[in-house]
Design a protein around this motif. Structure first.
Motif, PDB file in Angstrom:
ATOM      1  N   GLY A 188      32.276  62.687  81.099  1.00  0.00           N
ATOM      2  CA  GLY A 188      31.307  62.180  80.194  1.00  0.00           C
ATOM      3  C   GLY A 188      31.559  61.985  78.730  1.00  0.00           C
ATOM      4  N   SER A 189      30.614  61.680  78.036  1.00  0.00           N
ATOM      5  CA  SER A 189      30.326  61.829  76.624  1.00  0.00           C
ATOM      6  C   SER A 189      29.443  62.364  75.942  1.00  0.00           C
ATOM      7  CB  SER A 189      30.382  60.008  76.087  1.00  0.00           C
ATOM      8  OG  SER A 189      31.037  59.940  74.942  1.00  0.00           O
ATOM      9  N   GLY A 225      37.946  62.850  77.191  1.00  0.00           N
ATOM     10  CA  GLY A 225      37.449  63.062  75.872  1.00  0.00           C
ATOM     11  C   GLY A 225      36.196  63.646  76.224  1.00  0.00           C
ATOM     12  N   PRO A 261      39.803  62.112  72.807  1.00  0.00           N
ATOM     13  CA  PRO A 261      38.422  62.201  72.340  1.00  0.00           C
ATOM     14  C   PRO A 261      38.363  60.720  71.407  1.00  0.00           C
ATOM     15  CG  PRO A 261      40.173  63.106  70.719  1.00  0.00           C
ATOM     16  CD  PRO A 261      40.884  62.770  72.061  1.00  0.00           C
ATOM     17  N   TYR A 357      31.423  53.657  68.790  1.00  0.00           N
ATOM     18  CA  TYR A 357      30.431  52.744  69.697  1.00  0.00           C
ATOM     19  C   TYR A 357      29.495  52.133  68.795  1.00  0.00           C
ATOM     20  CZ  TYR A 357      32.901  55.731  72.827  1.00  0.00           C
ATOM     21  OH  TYR A 357      33.692  56.460  73.788  1.00  0.00           O
TER      22      TYR A 357
HETATM   23  C1  LIG Z   1      35.406  56.597  76.795  1.00  0.00           C
HETATM   24  C2  LIG Z   1      36.507  57.388  77.326  1.00  0.00           C
HETATM   25  C3  LIG Z   1      36.894  58.470  76.349  1.00  0.00           C
HETATM   26  C4  LIG Z   1      36.150  58.676  75.325  1.00  0.00           C
HETATM   27  O1  LIG Z   1      34.971  59.230  75.319  1.00  0.00           O
HETATM   28  P1  LIG Z   1      34.433  59.919  73.974  1.00  0.00           P
HETATM   29  O2  LIG Z   1      33.133  60.185  74.283  1.00  0.00           O
HETATM   30  O3  LIG Z   1      33.943  58.942  73.013  1.00  0.00           O
HETATM   31  O4  LIG Z   1      35.108  61.106  73.416  1.00  0.00           O
HETATM   32  C5  LIG Z   1      38.051  59.210  76.883  1.00  0.00           C
HETATM   33  N1  LIG Z   1      38.629  58.659  78.148  1.00  0.00           N
HETATM   34  C6  LIG Z   1      38.203  57.730  78.743  1.00  0.00           C
HETATM   35  C7  LIG Z   1      38.692  57.745  80.241  1.00  0.00           C
HETATM   36  C8  LIG Z   1      36.916  57.235  78.512  1.00  0.00           C
HETATM   37  O5  LIG Z   1      36.661  56.185  79.093  1.00  0.00           O
END
Ligand SMILES: *Cc1c(COP(=O)(O)O)cnc(C)c1O
Length: 402
Positions: A188-189, A225, A261, A357
């Motif tokens: 997740g983010s 990330g 990240p 984003y």
């Molecule tokens: C979007 C994504 C990320 C990055 O996510 P962040 O929250 O911006 O760090 C990393 N790996 C994958 C596979 C993603 O889809």
């Protein structure tokens, strides 16, 4: 040194995004430093901010790239990121993307379903190639973040469960055209809790060990990330503790750690700057209307995301208002019920933490050109993407008018 938003507004007009490249450097060095004890690759998640100059800056620092379309792969290659530092992820790759990824000889294709694995195998066979594969495991762990940016639960569309992953690795081992080199998870983010990450790393570490026992030796563990940033008052995961806990959870596995990240690198490097057009009052609701809109920065509309907002004037007379754009949608707002000072025509408004984003999610809705992007590095600003003109917007349609 702080950025003079007014000067930039005079020079480039509004709205614009400005990115502090020195902040990006600092974030990169911090994370890379935290993993110093191990072979590691920081693969920047390009979708967070895919401006070529931003990727180039990270490339110069030594970053690789995590891409979710062949377009992003090409952006990474364009600015000189070596193919062996590029990963191609995503739940729905089309055949042509897989074909091109194989031809471009990137580090690995991150596969997210057994159907996709079959597709990759078939295409690799057609091309007479061996596809380096990593498999995205969905560890079924709640990352404790916003549901729209949660990816690590079985109810999310991402990755495969452990048993499926294991079967897929065995399929790779038995295939002439598949070479299993990595394992991946990304739960997740905007993560602010370390525990779910560690639990996921433990789960995939177990799988790596089980695979080793059946002579499938992986070289890369991609822990995803998702590291959060401060938008408001979040308490963040300490990067040193993050790296240390990940390495502890991996115990003595001799494997290169990859971390992907996006937001962490660029989120707080970026500011979206817009200017006040009008104020108005409907009933007893005050609205401040600016020249930027949801098509430029959609996070508040899409996720109800919070961005710190500052009006750049000296007025001390604050009152409650909604900060909105000109787009014909009630969802077009940057903040609701926020205390802002009384404004005048042309006052600037800075919307912070907009580097990730932000621009990448921008559109031409309402036939609004996408805004200018500016880099700020060591006290010097430079344009890194021109503001789109009306001609740019209609360029792909004009010839078809009958
Ligand atoms: C979007 C994504 C990320 C990055 O996510 P962040 O929250 O911006 O760090 C990393 N790996 C994958 C596979 C993603 O889809």
């Amino acid at each position: 040194m702080s950025i003079n938003f007014k000067e930039l507004a005079n020079k480039y007009q509004t709205p614009y995004y400005v990115y502090d490249f020195d902040h990006i450097t600092k974030q990169y060095e911090e994370l890379k430093g935290a993993f110093r004890a191990r072979k590691s690759l920081i693969a920047y998640a390009v979708k967070a901010n895919s401006n070529l100059s931003v990727i180039k800056h990270l490339a110069n620092l030594g970053a690789g790239a995590d891409c979710v379309s062949i377009g992003e792969v090409k952006r990474a290659l364009k600015v000189g990121i070596a193919p062996y530092k590029i990963i191609f992820s995503g739940v729905g790759k089309i055949d042509e993307e897989i074909r091109q990824a194989l031809e471009l000889d990137i580090l690995m294709i991150n596969v997210e379903s057994d159907a996709e694995l079959n597709r990759v195998e078939l295409i690799a066979k057609e091309l007479g190639k061996v596809a380096r594969i990593s498999i995205r495991v969905n560890p079924n762990i709640d990352p404790q973040t916003h549901p729209y940016i949660s990816t690590g639960l079985h109810e999310n569309k991402f990755g495969v469960d452990i048993d499926t992953a294991k079967r897929m690795y065995i399929q790779c081992k038995n295939s002439q055209n598949l070479d299993p080199v990595g394992i991946h998870c990304h739960i997740g983010s905007q993560l602010t809790q370390l525990q779910p990450i560690i639990e996921s790393v433990k789960i995939i570490t177990d799988l790596v060990r089980n695979l080793k026992a059946i002579k499938i030796e992986l070289s890369f563990m991609d822990i995803g990330g998702g590291l959060g940033i401060v938008y408001k008052d979040e308490v963040l995961i300490d990067t040193k503790e993050y790296a240390q806990s990940v390495l502890d959870a991996m115990f003595k596995l001799d494997i290169t750690v990859i971390c992907e990240p996006g937001r962490f690198m660029v989120g707080n490097a970026g500011t979206f700057v817009t200017k006040v057009l009008y104020e108005k009052v409907n009933g007893n609701k005050r609205f401040v209307i600016v020249d930027g809109a949801m098509n430029d920065l959609i996070r508040p509309s899409l996720y109800n995301a919070y961005h710190r907002i500052e009006v750049l004037n000296d007025n001390q007379e604050f009152s409650d208002c909604n900060l909105v754009g000109p787009v014909c949608e009630s969802g077009d707002f940057f903040a609701k019920n926020v205390q802002l000072p009384k404004t005048q025509h042309n006052d600037l408004v800075a919307i912070y933490s907009a580097g990730a984003y932000g621009f990448t999610m921008a559109s031409n809705y309402n036939t609004r050109g996408r805004v200018a992007e500016i880099a700020y590095e060591k006290g010097i600003d430079r344009l890194i993407r021109k503001r789109e003109t009306f001609e740019d917007i209609i360029a792909l349609e004009e010839e078809f008018i009958k």
